[in-house]
Write a protein that holds these residues in place. Structure first.
Motif, PDB file in Angstrom:
ATOM      1  N   GLN A 108       0.871  -1.173   0.000  1.00  0.00           N
ATOM      2  CA  GLN A 108       0.000   0.000   0.000  1.00  0.00           C
ATOM      3  C   GLN A 108       0.909   1.223   0.000  1.00  0.00           C
ATOM      4  OE1 GLN A 108      -2.960  -0.314   3.235  1.00  0.00           O
ATOM      5  NE2 GLN A 108      -2.306  -2.443   3.458  1.00  0.00           N
ATOM      6  N   THR A 109       0.848   2.030  -1.049  1.00  0.00           N
ATOM      7  CA  THR A 109       1.795   3.142  -1.173  1.00  0.00           C
ATOM      8  C   THR A 109       1.082   4.482  -1.306  1.00  0.00           C
ATOM      9  OG1 THR A 109       1.914   3.003  -3.586  1.00  0.00           O
ATOM     10  CG2 THR A 109       3.429   1.623  -2.327  1.00  0.00           C
ATOM     11  N   HIS A 110       1.782   5.535  -0.899  1.00  0.00           N
ATOM     12  CA  HIS A 110       1.313   6.886  -1.214  1.00  0.00           C
ATOM     13  C   HIS A 110       2.518   7.805  -1.353  1.00  0.00           C
ATOM     14  CE1 HIS A 110       1.694   7.333   3.200  1.00  0.00           C
ATOM     15  NE2 HIS A 110       1.797   8.627   2.987  1.00  0.00           N
ATOM     16  N   LEU A 111       2.366   8.767  -2.243  1.00  0.00           N
ATOM     17  CA  LEU A 111       3.432   9.720  -2.543  1.00  0.00           C
ATOM     18  C   LEU A 111       3.262  10.961  -1.668  1.00  0.00           C
ATOM     19  CD1 LEU A 111       5.801  10.762  -4.289  1.00  0.00           C
ATOM     20  CD2 LEU A 111       4.096  11.565  -5.940  1.00  0.00           C
ATOM     21  N   VAL A 112       4.374  11.395  -1.087  1.00  0.00           N
ATOM     22  CA  VAL A 112       4.371  12.601  -0.263  1.00  0.00           C
ATOM     23  C   VAL A 112       5.419  13.567  -0.802  1.00  0.00           C
ATOM     24  CG1 VAL A 112       4.742  13.545   2.045  1.00  0.00           C
ATOM     25  CG2 VAL A 112       3.697  11.294   1.789  1.00  0.00           C
ATOM     26  N   TRP A 113       4.968  14.687  -1.301  1.00  0.00           N
ATOM     27  CA  TRP A 113       5.892  15.766  -1.675  1.00  0.00           C
ATOM     28  C   TRP A 113       5.117  17.061  -1.794  1.00  0.00           C
ATOM     29  CZ3 TRP A 113      10.891  15.514  -1.188  1.00  0.00           C
ATOM     30  CH2 TRP A 113      11.659  16.598  -1.614  1.00  0.00           C
ATOM     31  N   PRO A 114       5.588  18.118  -1.177  1.00  0.00           N
ATOM     32  CA  PRO A 114       6.811  18.218  -0.361  1.00  0.00           C
ATOM     33  C   PRO A 114       6.648  17.541   0.995  1.00  0.00           C
ATOM     34  CG  PRO A 114       5.594  20.271  -0.269  1.00  0.00           C
ATOM     35  CD  PRO A 114       4.869  19.408  -1.261  1.00  0.00           C
ATOM     36  N   PRO A 115       7.746  17.379   1.741  1.00  0.00           N
ATOM     37  CA  PRO A 115       7.675  16.691   3.037  1.00  0.00           C
ATOM     38  C   PRO A 115       6.726  17.355   4.026  1.00  0.00           C
ATOM     39  CG  PRO A 115       9.957  16.912   2.308  1.00  0.00           C
ATOM     40  CD  PRO A 115       9.133  17.731   1.377  1.00  0.00           C
ATOM     41  N   GLU A 116       6.487  18.677   3.855  1.00  0.00           N
ATOM     42  CA  GLU A 116       5.611  19.395   4.766  1.00  0.00           C
ATOM     43  C   GLU A 116       4.198  18.822   4.803  1.00  0.00           C
ATOM     44  OE1 GLU A 116       7.678  20.640   2.639  1.00  0.00           O
ATOM     45  OE2 GLU A 116       8.576  22.529   3.308  1.00  0.00           O
ATOM     46  N   ARG A 117       3.828  18.081   3.758  1.00  0.00           N
ATOM     47  CA  ARG A 117       2.491  17.463   3.734  1.00  0.00           C
ATOM     48  C   ARG A 117       2.325  16.451   4.852  1.00  0.00           C
ATOM     49  NH1 ARG A 117       1.525  14.770  -1.826  1.00  0.00           N
ATOM     50  NH2 ARG A 117      -0.202  13.947  -0.609  1.00  0.00           N
ATOM     51  N   PHE A 137      17.870  15.391   0.018  1.00  0.00           N
ATOM     52  CA  PHE A 137      18.471  16.498  -0.719  1.00  0.00           C
ATOM     53  C   PHE A 137      18.921  17.559   0.289  1.00  0.00           C
ATOM     54  CE2 PHE A 137      14.964  14.620  -3.090  1.00  0.00           C
ATOM     55  CZ  PHE A 137      15.595  14.212  -4.252  1.00  0.00           C
ATOM     56  N   PHE A 138      20.029  18.226  -0.019  1.00  0.00           N
ATOM     57  CA  PHE A 138      20.558  19.197   0.928  1.00  0.00           C
ATOM     58  C   PHE A 138      19.597  20.358   1.166  1.00  0.00           C
ATOM     59  CE2 PHE A 138      24.684  17.258  -0.323  1.00  0.00           C
ATOM     60  CZ  PHE A 138      25.101  16.906   0.943  1.00  0.00           C
ATOM     61  N   ASP A 139      18.753  20.669   0.176  1.00  0.00           N
ATOM     62  CA  ASP A 139      17.844  21.807   0.340  1.00  0.00           C
ATOM     63  C   ASP A 139      16.515  21.429   0.990  1.00  0.00           C
ATOM     64  OD1 ASP A 139      16.890  20.331  -1.746  1.00  0.00           O
ATOM     65  OD2 ASP A 139      16.552  22.019  -3.108  1.00  0.00           O
ATOM     66  N   SER A 140      16.318  20.129   1.299  1.00  0.00           N
ATOM     67  CA  SER A 140      15.035  19.740   1.904  1.00  0.00           C
ATOM     68  C   SER A 140      15.191  18.751   3.054  1.00  0.00           C
ATOM     69  CB  SER A 140      14.112  19.123   0.842  1.00  0.00           C
ATOM     70  OG  SER A 140      14.679  17.942   0.301  1.00  0.00           O
ATOM     71  N   HIS A 141      16.419  18.475   3.469  1.00  0.00           N
ATOM     72  CA  HIS A 141      16.595  17.464   4.515  1.00  0.00           C
ATOM     73  C   HIS A 141      16.011  17.912   5.848  1.00  0.00           C
ATOM     74  CE1 HIS A 141      20.207  19.939   5.371  1.00  0.00           C
ATOM     75  NE2 HIS A 141      20.065  19.511   6.612  1.00  0.00           N
ATOM     76  N   GLU A 142      15.997  19.223   6.111  1.00  0.00           N
ATOM     77  CA  GLU A 142      15.411  19.695   7.365  1.00  0.00           C
ATOM     78  C   GLU A 142      13.903  19.457   7.377  1.00  0.00           C
ATOM     79  OE1 GLU A 142      16.621  20.540  10.143  1.00  0.00           O
ATOM     80  OE2 GLU A 142      18.726  20.531   9.526  1.00  0.00           O
ATOM     81  N   GLN A 143      13.277  19.568   6.221  1.00  0.00           N
ATOM     82  CA  GLN A 143      11.837  19.289   6.123  1.00  0.00           C
ATOM     83  C   GLN A 143      11.563  17.808   6.363  1.00  0.00           C
ATOM     84  OE1 GLN A 143      13.562  21.148   4.067  1.00  0.00           O
ATOM     85  NE2 GLN A 143      12.498  23.091   3.732  1.00  0.00           N
ATOM     86  N   VAL A 144      12.448  16.942   5.861  1.00  0.00           N
ATOM     87  CA  VAL A 144      12.312  15.502   6.099  1.00  0.00           C
ATOM     88  C   VAL A 144      12.488  15.210   7.587  1.00  0.00           C
ATOM     89  CG1 VAL A 144      13.315  13.223   5.663  1.00  0.00           C
ATOM     90  CG2 VAL A 144      13.069  14.856   3.784  1.00  0.00           C
ATOM     91  N   ARG A 145      13.459  15.854   8.212  1.00  0.00           N
ATOM     92  CA  ARG A 145      13.702  15.668   9.640  1.00  0.00           C
ATOM     93  C   ARG A 145      12.466  16.090  10.451  1.00  0.00           C
ATOM     94  NH1 ARG A 145      18.658  15.799  11.735  1.00  0.00           N
ATOM     95  NH2 ARG A 145      19.396  17.136  10.046  1.00  0.00           N
ATOM     96  N   ALA A 146      11.906  17.253  10.104  1.00  0.00           N
ATOM     97  CA  ALA A 146      10.717  17.744  10.808  1.00  0.00           C
ATOM     98  C   ALA A 146       9.539  16.806  10.611  1.00  0.00           C
ATOM     99  CB  ALA A 146      10.371  19.150  10.309  1.00  0.00           C
ATOM    100  N   MET A 147       9.402  16.251   9.413  1.00  0.00           N
ATOM    101  CA  MET A 147       8.314  15.310   9.123  1.00  0.00           C
ATOM    102  C   MET A 147       8.426  14.066   9.987  1.00  0.00           C
ATOM    103  SD  MET A 147       7.669  13.209   5.570  1.00  0.00           S
ATOM    104  CE  MET A 147       9.120  12.206   5.930  1.00  0.00           C
ATOM    105  N   MET A 148       9.641  13.525  10.105  1.00  0.00           N
ATOM    106  CA  MET A 148       9.832  12.307  10.883  1.00  0.00           C
ATOM    107  C   MET A 148       9.626  12.552  12.373  1.00  0.00           C
ATOM    108  SD  MET A 148      10.343   9.954   8.678  1.00  0.00           S
ATOM    109  CE  MET A 148      10.804   8.614   9.768  1.00  0.00           C
ATOM    110  N   ARG A 149       9.934  13.756  12.845  1.00  0.00           N
ATOM    111  CA  ARG A 149       9.743  14.074  14.266  1.00  0.00           C
ATOM    112  C   ARG A 149       8.262  14.066  14.651  1.00  0.00           C
ATOM    113  NH1 ARG A 149      13.950  19.148  14.689  1.00  0.00           N
ATOM    114  NH2 ARG A 149      15.853  17.940  15.046  1.00  0.00           N
TER     115      ARG A 149
END
Length: 202
Positions: free
Chosen positions: A37-46, A60-72
């Motif tokens: 079961q899959t779903h696409l998430v972009w940008p990470p802020e979603r 990516f260096f320009d979006s890794h902080e958004q990925v970090r915030a998403m996982m938190r």
């Protein structure tokens, strides 16, 4: 500890956090062939949907902080994180480790290897979750033992009894209240603290 089985792959809920490009499509198509079961998430802020098991995250260096915030923001237990990277330089590897990835796949993404990464990531995540649960259980047990020792000390001082007699008193009180010895010890400590604050140390 629960063991991951290959037949469990189809039941996994997988999020792909990646710009919708050719690399992303390769991952989605392979996951579709596997039956996840899959779903696409972009940008990470979603953000992720609830109860996700595995996350493929383009790093990516320009979006890794958004990925970090998403996982938190994800509720525990957290999903297994597989980072999708296009560089193997020290800075990128440091990001992978810092994000807590349990597996990595490199670009250009190929269908071969995606399933292997999923199995390894899921197994590693389950192992980590089991270790965390065991650590929490041991910490709780240690705290309980400390509370019992403190409660016995209070009873020994207040009632002028031996350590064995204090423990027996603690055990009988716990049985009469239908609670654990640890809970009874905590109640005695709190009662002693309350009395101490008003009348000086017991």
């Amino acid at each position: 500890m629960a063991h991951f089985r290959l037949r469990d792959l189809r039941s996994l809920r997988v999020a792909v956090v990646h710009p919708p490009d050719a690399e992303c499509q390769t991952i989605l198509e392979q996951l579709g062939r596997i039956g996840c079961q899959t779903h696409l998430v972009w940008p990470p802020e979603r953000g992720l949907l609830p109860n996700v098991d595995i996350v493929f995250a383009g790093l990516f260096f320009d979006s890794h902080e958004q990925v970090r915030a998403m996982m938190r923001k994800v509720e525990k237990p957290a999903p297994a994180l597989i980072c999708v990277v296009d560089y193997e330089n020290p800075a990128m590897l440091e990001l992978v480790v810092d994000l807590g990835a349990v597996a990595v796949t490199s670009k250009p993404v190929r269908s071969f290897g995606i399933m292997t990464n999923m199995v390894v990531a899921r197994a590693n995540q389950q192992r980590q979750d089991a270790l965390r649960a065991r650590t929490a259980k041991l910490e709780k047990k240690l705290t309980g033992q400390k509370q019992i020792a403190t409660a016995k000390s209070i009873l020994m001082k207040v009632q002028g009894i031996s350590e064995d007699e204090a423990f027996e008193t603690l055990r009988k009180q716990a049985m009469s209240k239908r609670c654990s010895i640890e809970d009874m010890a905590e109640a005695i400590i709190k009662a002693n603290d309350l009395l101490s604050s008003g009348k000086g140390t017991v």
